[in-house]
Design an enzyme around this catalytic site. Structure first.
Site, PDB file in Angstrom:
ATOM      1  N   LYS A  18       0.821  -1.217   0.000  1.00  0.00           N
ATOM      2  CA  LYS A  18       0.000   0.000   0.000  1.00  0.00           C
ATOM      3  C   LYS A  18       0.854   1.266   0.000  1.00  0.00           C
ATOM      4  O   LYS A  18       0.449   2.268  -0.576  1.00  0.00           O
ATOM      5  CB  LYS A  18      -1.027  -0.013   1.136  1.00  0.00           C
ATOM      6  N   ARG A  92      -5.317   2.736  12.129  1.00  0.00           N
ATOM      7  CA  ARG A  92      -4.831   1.380  12.363  1.00  0.00           C
ATOM      8  C   ARG A  92      -5.560   0.712  13.531  1.00  0.00           C
ATOM      9  O   ARG A  92      -5.265  -0.428  13.846  1.00  0.00           O
ATOM     10  CB  ARG A  92      -3.359   1.460  12.692  1.00  0.00           C
ATOM     11  N   ARG A 131      12.917  -5.892   1.547  1.00  0.00           N
ATOM     12  CA  ARG A 131      12.801  -4.504   1.075  1.00  0.00           C
ATOM     13  C   ARG A 131      13.901  -3.603   1.633  1.00  0.00           C
ATOM     14  O   ARG A 131      14.487  -3.872   2.676  1.00  0.00           O
ATOM     15  CB  ARG A 131      11.409  -3.936   1.312  1.00  0.00           C
ATOM     16  N   ARG A 165      14.818  -1.017   7.118  1.00  0.00           N
ATOM     17  CA  ARG A 165      14.120  -0.571   8.322  1.00  0.00           C
ATOM     18  C   ARG A 165      14.440  -1.479   9.503  1.00  0.00           C
ATOM     19  O   ARG A 165      14.503  -2.694   9.350  1.00  0.00           O
ATOM     20  CB  ARG A 165      12.612  -0.578   8.071  1.00  0.00           C
ATOM     21  N   ARG A 176       4.422  -7.319  14.242  1.00  0.00           N
ATOM     22  CA  ARG A 176       3.612  -6.369  13.462  1.00  0.00           C
ATOM     23  C   ARG A 176       2.373  -7.060  12.880  1.00  0.00           C
ATOM     24  O   ARG A 176       1.301  -6.473  12.810  1.00  0.00           O
ATOM     25  CB  ARG A 176       4.468  -5.731  12.373  1.00  0.00           C
TER      26      ARG A 176
HETATM   27  P1  AMP Z   1       4.544   1.495   8.925  1.00  0.00           P
HETATM   28  O1  AMP Z   1       5.636   2.271   8.271  1.00  0.00           O
HETATM   29  O2  AMP Z   1       3.171   1.965   8.525  1.00  0.00           O
HETATM   30  O3  AMP Z   1       4.716  -0.004   8.774  1.00  0.00           O
HETATM   31  O4  AMP Z   1       4.649   1.795  10.515  1.00  0.00           O
HETATM   32  C1  AMP Z   1       5.808   1.459  11.246  1.00  0.00           C
HETATM   33  C2  AMP Z   1       5.496   1.477  12.723  1.00  0.00           C
HETATM   34  O5  AMP Z   1       5.088   2.808  13.118  1.00  0.00           O
HETATM   35  C3  AMP Z   1       4.368   0.577  13.181  1.00  0.00           C
HETATM   36  O6  AMP Z   1       4.787  -0.755  13.397  1.00  0.00           O
HETATM   37  C4  AMP Z   1       3.933   1.263  14.468  1.00  0.00           C
HETATM   38  O7  AMP Z   1       4.842   1.020  15.520  1.00  0.00           O
HETATM   39  C5  AMP Z   1       4.053   2.743  14.099  1.00  0.00           C
HETATM   40  N1  AMP Z   1       2.810   3.273  13.485  1.00  0.00           N
HETATM   41  C6  AMP Z   1       2.644   3.747  12.222  1.00  0.00           C
HETATM   42  N2  AMP Z   1       1.378   4.157  12.007  1.00  0.00           N
HETATM   43  C7  AMP Z   1       0.726   3.941  13.181  1.00  0.00           C
HETATM   44  C8  AMP Z   1      -0.616   4.145  13.602  1.00  0.00           C
HETATM   45  N3  AMP Z   1      -1.558   4.655  12.780  1.00  0.00           N
HETATM   46  N4  AMP Z   1      -0.931   3.821  14.892  1.00  0.00           N
HETATM   47  C9  AMP Z   1      -0.013   3.299  15.730  1.00  0.00           C
HETATM   48  N5  AMP Z   1       1.261   3.060  15.392  1.00  0.00           N
HETATM   49  C10 AMP Z   1       1.643   3.380  14.127  1.00  0.00           C
END
Ligand code: AMP
Length: 220
Positions: A18, A92, A131, A165, A176
C-alpha cells in the site's frame, strides 16, 4: 490544508504494497501521501519528544498510542496544502478510525475511498525482509521485484546509499502481523459498512495493481 479535501485510506497488512502504490497514485491524481510510519520515523531520527516516546515501541513492532499518531497527523495535515491526501498506515485501530471521522468533520473534509490491499500473509514475511530504500530520497525497493535499474544507484536521485528498516527483522515482523490481525483487521468490516470500501487483490505485480487502483479512483 483546504476545506473539502478528499481522503483515500489505504488498508492492508504490513508489506501489502500500500505504501508503494499510495506514492504512485498520489503522483497520478495530484494528492499527497501521508505515511504515519514515515512521520514517526522522522520524529525518531530528529530526536523530538514524540520521537523519544515512540522509538522503543516502533522498534518492537507494536503500535504507538492513538494520541501520539493523531497529534503528528493533525499537525502534518493542518500545515500542508493539497486538494487531497492518501493515508498510508492510518487509521490502524477502530479508535483511530473514529478519531479520523471527528478530525475530518472539524476540517470540513471527507473520506472518498477506503481501499483494502488483500494479500496472502505467508508471502509477506519474505517480501518485508527483502525490502530496502534509498537513504537520501527514501524511494522504496525490493530484492524480489523492484531493484534499481542501475545496480547500486537510486533511480530517483542517483544516491548510492541504501538502508533497511529496523522493524523489518523476522521477529519484529511477526509482532507487526499480530498487531495487524488483532487491532487493524477489524477496520475492514467498519469501512465495509461505510459505502466507500473497495478491495484490491494485491498478490499481483506492481503494474497490475497500479492500473486497477487508478481506474478504480478515476472511474468512481
Ligand atoms: P509502517 O511504516 O506503517 O509499517 O509503521 C511502522 C510502525 O510505526 C508501526 O509498526 C507502528 O509502531 C508505528 N505506526 C505507524 N502508524 C501507526 C498508527 N496509525 N498507529 C499506531 N502506530 C503506528
Amino acid at each position: 490544508m483546504e476545506k473539502n479535501s478528499k481522503f483515500i485510506i489505504l488498508l492492508g497488512a504490513p508489506g501489502s504494497g500500500k505504501g508503494t502504490q499510495g506514492k504512485i497514485l498520489a503522483e497520478i491524481i495530484g494528492y499527497k501521501t501521508v505515511s504515519t510510519g514515515d512521520l514517526l520515523r522522522n520524529e525518531i531520527s530528529s530526536g523530538t519528544q514524540i520521537g523519544k516516546k515512540a522509538e522503543e515501541i516502533v522498534k518492537s513492532g507494536k503500535l504507538v498510542t492513538d494520541q501520539i499518531v493523531l497529534e503528528i497527523l493533525e499537525s502534518y495535515l493542518t500545515s500542508t496544502s493539497s486538494k487531497g491526501f492518501i493515508l498510508d498506515g492510518f487509521p490502524r485501530t477502530l479508535n483511530q478510525a473514529v478519531m479520523l471521522e471527528n478530525l475530518l468533520e472539524k476540517l470540513e473534509s471527507s473520506v472518498a475511498y477506503a481501499i483494502n490491499f488483500e494479500v496472502n500473509q505467508e508471502d509477506l514475511v519474505k517480501r518485508l525482509s527483502s525490502r530496502f530504500s534509498c537513504s537520501n530520497c527514501k524511494e522504496g525497493y525490493n530484492k524480489l521485484f523492484k531493484m534499481p535499474l542501475k545496480e547500486g544507484i537510486c533511480d530517483k536521485c542517483g544516491s548510492k546509499e541504501f538502508t533497511t528498516r529496523a522493524d523489518d527483522k523476522p521477529e519484529v515482523i511477526r509482532e507487526r502481523f499480530n498487531e495487524y490481525n488483532k487491532l487493524t483487521a477489524p477496520l475492514i468490516p467498519f469501512y465495509k459498512n461505510s459505502g466507500v470500501f473497495f478491495n484490491i487483490d494485491a498478490n499481483r505485480n506492481i503494474d497490475e495493481i497500479r492500473s486497477e487502483l487508478v481506474s478504480l479512483v478515476k472511474n468512481y
